[in-house]
Write an enzyme that holds these catalytic residues in place. Structure first.
Site, PDB file in Angstrom:
ATOM      1  N   HIS A 172       0.808  -1.225   0.000  1.00 28.15           N
ATOM      2  CA  HIS A 172       0.000   0.000   0.000  1.00 28.15           C
ATOM      3  C   HIS A 172       0.839   1.272   0.000  1.00 28.15           C
ATOM      4  CE1 HIS A 172      -4.046  -1.764   0.608  1.00 28.15           C
ATOM      5  NE2 HIS A 172      -3.303  -2.791   0.969  1.00 28.15           N
ATOM      6  N   ASP A 388       3.339   9.664  -1.055  1.00 22.11           N
ATOM      7  CA  ASP A 388       2.145   8.967  -0.579  1.00 22.11           C
ATOM      8  C   ASP A 388       1.848   7.849  -1.560  1.00 22.11           C
ATOM      9  OD1 ASP A 388      -0.076   8.420   0.944  1.00 22.11           O
ATOM     10  OD2 ASP A 388      -0.838  10.477   0.923  1.00 22.11           O
TER      11      ASP A 388
HETATM   12  C1  GDG Z   1      -1.943   4.091   3.377  1.00 19.56           C
HETATM   13  C2  GDG Z   1      -0.968   4.762   2.404  1.00 19.56           C
HETATM   14  C3  GDG Z   1      -2.716   4.608   0.632  1.00 19.56           C
HETATM   15  C4  GDG Z   1      -8.660  10.119   7.808  1.00 19.56           C
HETATM   16  N1  GDG Z   1      -8.993  10.864   8.867  1.00 19.56           N
HETATM   17  C5  GDG Z   1     -10.145  10.384   9.350  1.00 19.56           C
HETATM   18  C6  GDG Z   1     -10.543   9.339   8.559  1.00 19.56           C
HETATM   19  N2  GDG Z   1      -9.603   9.190   7.608  1.00 19.56           N
HETATM   20  C7  GDG Z   1      -9.599   8.157   6.542  1.00 19.56           C
HETATM   21  C8  GDG Z   1      -9.764   8.784   5.184  1.00 19.56           C
HETATM   22  C9  GDG Z   1      -9.074   7.765   4.292  1.00 19.56           C
HETATM   23  C10 GDG Z   1      -8.025   7.157   5.202  1.00 19.56           C
HETATM   24  O1  GDG Z   1      -8.354   7.493   6.526  1.00 19.56           O
HETATM   25  C11 GDG Z   1      -6.638   7.706   4.906  1.00 19.56           C
HETATM   26  O2  GDG Z   1      -6.164   7.085   3.758  1.00 19.56           O
HETATM   27  P1  GDG Z   1      -4.935   7.644   2.896  1.00 19.56           P
HETATM   28  O3  GDG Z   1      -4.873   6.891   1.643  1.00 19.56           O
HETATM   29  O4  GDG Z   1      -5.136   9.091   2.628  1.00 19.56           O
HETATM   30  O5  GDG Z   1      -3.626   7.467   3.791  1.00 19.56           O
HETATM   31  P2  GDG Z   1      -2.902   6.362   4.781  1.00 19.56           P
HETATM   32  O6  GDG Z   1      -3.618   6.189   6.042  1.00 19.56           O
HETATM   33  O7  GDG Z   1      -1.511   6.858   4.919  1.00 19.56           O
HETATM   34  O8  GDG Z   1      -2.905   4.956   3.993  1.00 19.56           O
HETATM   35  C12 GDG Z   1      -1.745   5.538   1.360  1.00 19.56           C
HETATM   36  C13 GDG Z   1      -3.557   3.812   1.612  1.00 19.56           C
HETATM   37  O9  GDG Z   1      -2.750   3.160   2.575  1.00 19.56           O
HETATM   38  C14 GDG Z   1      -4.392   2.758   0.885  1.00 19.56           C
HETATM   39  O10 GDG Z   1      -3.615   1.884   0.148  1.00 19.56           O
HETATM   40  O11 GDG Z   1      -3.582   5.404  -0.158  1.00 19.56           O
HETATM   41  O12 GDG Z   1      -0.861   6.118   0.439  1.00 19.56           O
HETATM   42  O13 GDG Z   1      -0.087   5.640   3.093  1.00 19.56           O
HETATM   43  O14 GDG Z   1      -9.964   6.772   3.892  1.00 19.56           O
HETATM   44  O15 GDG Z   1     -11.120   8.951   4.915  1.00 19.56           O
HETATM   45  N3  GDG Z   1     -11.678   8.666   8.748  1.00 19.56           N
HETATM   46  C15 GDG Z   1     -12.460   9.047   9.792  1.00 19.56           C
HETATM   47  N4  GDG Z   1     -12.110  10.049  10.623  1.00 19.56           N
HETATM   48  C16 GDG Z   1     -10.980  10.753  10.461  1.00 19.56           C
HETATM   49  O16 GDG Z   1     -10.678  11.647  11.238  1.00 19.56           O
HETATM   50  N5  GDG Z   1     -13.603   8.407   9.995  1.00 19.56           N
END
Ligand code: GDG
Length: 745
Positions: A172, A388
């Site tokens: 990921h 990212d």
């Molecule tokens: C890793 C990789 C890759 C965030 N704040 C809250 C919340 N979120 C949710 C968002 C989103 C998720 O968390 C964050 O996903 P990201 O993709 O932006 O980032 P990472 O956590 O670093 O994930 C990344 C991912 O894996 C998938 O393969 O995209 O690059 O680093 O879904 O909505 N959800 C809630 N409250 C929050 O305060 N409910």
């Protein structure tokens, strides 16, 4: 857990289970978590008895035996199986190797990466603990799908015990460039661990390319397009950009937009109040885990620069920044928290007016509905990660824009930027560009916003997280069925027995053995591949049987083979058939050849050799070979193509041809090849058992041109017309030994 042995199932494995556990007095409450991965996997997980294996979030120290049992039971109801870990495991494996070594290194934060041997040891042990739980729950027809950087060794640990299981792995986070990856002290082990899978998935083609480059350079393995060629199987490497649960976000946004005032959340009421008071104000959204890869300080500094460069926006814009607490046990994250707190304080202090503060900062996690409030209320989303893997927030923002307005400014260092070219892409280190783009976003006409988002929404809806998961599983099925096809040709013990039976019963046998890559493994320096006593013993045993004619057939030069083998009186064919040494007799030419053309081709080869470090020229009596095994693999291949096209015309004019071997181009008189020379050995003799074995493209001539009843065997898994294949030179030695034993009996 009871698993039904008659039905095949999919086992999903990730560091954390998709269930939140809470200890309530002496009981366990389990609630399913709602993350993107859990949603995407839902169909895979629920189908056909699927189970999910991972850590529950509670350490052994948190649980007594009674609670441990209760955890197991309550997880079972969610089709989950726990891997029990101690707090020492979590420190070394999760906070340690995963998040102080792999995470920073794979995100190009080399200065943050710590290379601690004790952490590495625990990482290995914990991967083994995962493997043990998987193996306990695994049936032979099951499919295994492993997720992410905490479990890089798991594919091979499972493969070692269950060679025929279908294993998929998805990373990921980014896979870094070879130049960065190579700094890891345990780089080979990590690559070998991953290569236990049948299919390796990455978010983007770049990560896939970086992985393949590391595999070639560090393990010296060859590729066939996007397949890594191992001895007994190929590993398919591909990109699968992860999507989101589009409908969930789009529907939540729709419902949110419909809410009556009294039903609105506190966050929404606050936002509305603010917008009522100053209707021209625009909101800029920023959401991430508080992680140094997400570029939060940069974003703040770029925002400060924007307010200075375009003061007309003071009082008119507000940055709504949600930073979700994450990995606060790791020192780098604590430092980052301080840095962000200070920056927010400084910028707010510098620009605030009585009725306006430029930044609203939340350091917490918000419930899903509040997240939707933010997505639907903000005019612009400013996402500036320094690195990212994908960035799902970018996709979620677009999915929540019911009327298709809203502008997304997205860092080109995210995986998502590869698919979202309609957004405003920026380099997060270029404050000038970020601030100008922010201005452009704030002033973008609605029609243009809608035009850009239309296409984006369509794609996000179509390629959603379920589609991503099903695509991955389909590719895994395909690559394993291809793997099965390859195996169809394997010289199994049963087939070998049949071959040996025919060998034994034959009156007169003729055996052709290629040398490099067949009898001897490739060496960096070709001279080092000289025959060992063990090889001589094996060859002697076969050669001494009067019923057997043994021929070593090679592309090598006559001089080397004479030096290595002449004293043994084996029959030797060198330079693909230019020369023959028939037993005790002297060398004779098998073809009328000349080397008048060397003067034309040699200077060109020398030019290529000088420009391609590691390459070398081999001058044989009647041919010239340019070897590029020891060059950078990409450069070597590129120069080989260039060389072919440079000499194309000369080749035709001099009646020459280019023979493409394994990391070698050989230029020689047209028509001479191992097939033609091998056939000459059949003249005037009768054999009732003919056998030929070789590893590279030049041996295919033998396989093609020898009589149909010849038993042909390829060494390695490359494309072949041979009847069978064996994995490596060790297997060739075994076969030779068995031939020899048959002769002796
Ligand atoms: C890793 C990789 C890759 C965030 N704040 C809250 C919340 N979120 C949710 C968002 C989103 C998720 O968390 C964050 O996903 P990201 O993709 O932006 O980032 P990472 O956590 O670093 O994930 C990344 C991912 O894996 C998938 O393969 O995209 O690059 O680093 O879904 O909505 N959800 C809630 N409250 C929050 O305060 N409910």
């Amino acid at each position: 857990m009871n698993t039904d042995h008659s039905i095949s199932k999919t086992i999903i494995i990730s560091n954390r289970l998709p269930v939140q556990l809470e200890i309530d007095k002496n009981n366990i409450n389990a609630t399913p978590s709602i993350g993107g991965l859990a949603t995407g996997m839902k169909s895979v997980h629920k189908d056909s008895n699927g189970i999910w294996i991972g850590w529950s979030g509670l350490t052994d120290e948190d649980l007594n035996d009674d609670l441990k049992n209760k955890v197991k039971k309550s997880l079972e109801a969610h089709q989950c199986v726990p891997v029990n870990l101690t707090s020492t495991d979590i420190d070394g494996f999760y906070y340690g190797f995963s998040n102080k070594t792999i995470w920073p290194l794979f995100h190009y934060f080399m200065e943050y990466a710590e290379f601690e041997k004790p952490d590495w040891e625990i990482y290995k042990q914990v991967n083994q603990k995962f493997a043990d739980v998987v193996l306990e729950n695994l049936n032979d027809d099951d499919t295994v799908w492993i997720h992410d950087y905490q479990l890089l060794l798991l594919p091979q640990l499972i493969r070692a015990k269950k060679p025929d299981i279908k294993i998929g792995f998805f990373l990921h986070i980014p896979f870094p460039s070879y130049e960065v990856f190579r700094t890891l002290p345990w780089r080979e082990e990590i690559l070998e661990g991953m290569l236990g899978a049948d299919l390796l998935g990455f978010h983007t083609y770049e990560y896939e390319r970086h992985f393949l480059s590391s595999v070639q350079r560090l393990l010296g393995l060859s590729l066939d397009f996007n397949n890594v060629i191992l001895e007994d199987k190929n590993v398919c490497v591909d990109s699968f950009p992860m999507g989101i649960d589009y409908d969930k976000f789009a529907n939540a946004a729709k419902e949110n937009n419909k809410l009556k005032q009294k039903d609105k959340s506190e966050v929404q009421v606050e936002i509305d109040k603010h917008l009522d008071e100053s209707p021209d104000t625009k909101l800029i959204l920023s959401i991430d885990r508080l992680d140094y890869t997400k570029g939060i300080p940069n974003r703040l500094l770029a925002f400060e620069y924007f307010l200075e460069k375009y003061p007309e926006f003071k009082g008119k814009v507000r940055l709504v920044m949600l930073a979700v607490p994450s990995r606060s046990n790791v020192p780098q994250y604590q430092l980052l928290k301080n840095e962000v707190d200070q920056l927010v304080g400084r910028i707010n202090g510098k620009f605030s007016e009585i009725s306006w503060t430029p930044i609203w900062y939340f350091y917490r996690s918000l419930p899903f509905d509040n997240l939707i409030d933010l997505y639907t209320s903000c005019d612009v989303a400013l996402l500036t990660p320094l690195r990212d893997g994908m960035n799902l927030v970018a996709k979620e923002y677009i999915a929540c824009r019911e009327d298709k307005t809203g502008v997304l400014i997205l860092s080109e260092m995210t995986g998502a930027s590869k698919e979202m070219s309609e957004t405003l892409l920026i380099n997060p280190n270029n404050f000038e560009e970020v601030s100008d783009t922010l201005k452009m976003a704030l002033e973008m006409p609605k029609e243009e916003q809608i035009e850009r988002n239309k296409g984006l929404q369509k794609r996000l809806k179509r390629y959603n997280v379920e589609r991503w998961a099903s695509d991955f599983i389909e590719s895994l099925e395909e690559s394993t069925s291809k793997h099965k096809e390859d195996k169809i040709k394997k010289l199994t013990p049963h087939r070998k027995e049949q071959l040996l039976e025919k060998y034994k019963n034959a009156e007169k046998r003729l055996l052709f053995f290629d040398y490099d890559g067949t009898l001897a493994a490739f060496q960096k320096i070709p001279e080092n591949a000289k025959p060992t006593e063990a090889i001589f013993d094996l060859l002697d045993k076969v050669h001494n049987d009067p019923k057997t004619d043994l021929i070593l057939i090679t592309g090598r030069d006559k001089y080397t083979f004479n030096k290595w083998f002449a004293h043994k009186n084996y029959t030797l064919i060198t330079e693909h058939g230019a020369w023959l040494k028939d037993g005790e007799k002297d060398w004779e030419m098998l073809e009328a050849l000349n080397n008048d053309w060397f003067g034309v081709i040699l200077p060109i080869l020398e030019r290529f050799m000088d420009r391609t470090p590691g390459s070398l020229i081999e001058e044989k009596a009647f041919s010239l070979a340019w070897h590029y095994r020891n060059t950078d693999p990409d450069l070597g291949q590129r120069r080989a193509n260039e060389l072919q096209s440079t000499i194309q015309d000369l080749i035709a004019n001099h009646n020459l041809e280019i023979l493409e071997g394994d990391k070698v181009l050989e230029i020689k008189i047209s028509g001479v090849n191992k097939g033609r020379s091998a056939n000459k050995m059949l003249l005037n003799k009768t054999y009732d058992f003919i056998f030929a074995i070789g590893d590279d493209w030049t041996d295919e001539f033998m396989f093609k041109e020898l009589p149909e009843q010849t038993h042909t065997v390829k060494v390695g898994l490359k494309k072949t017309i041979a009847n069978y294949y064996v994995e490596n030179t060790t297997q060739v030695h075994k076969l030779l030994d068995e031939f020899g034993n048959t002769s002796v009996n």
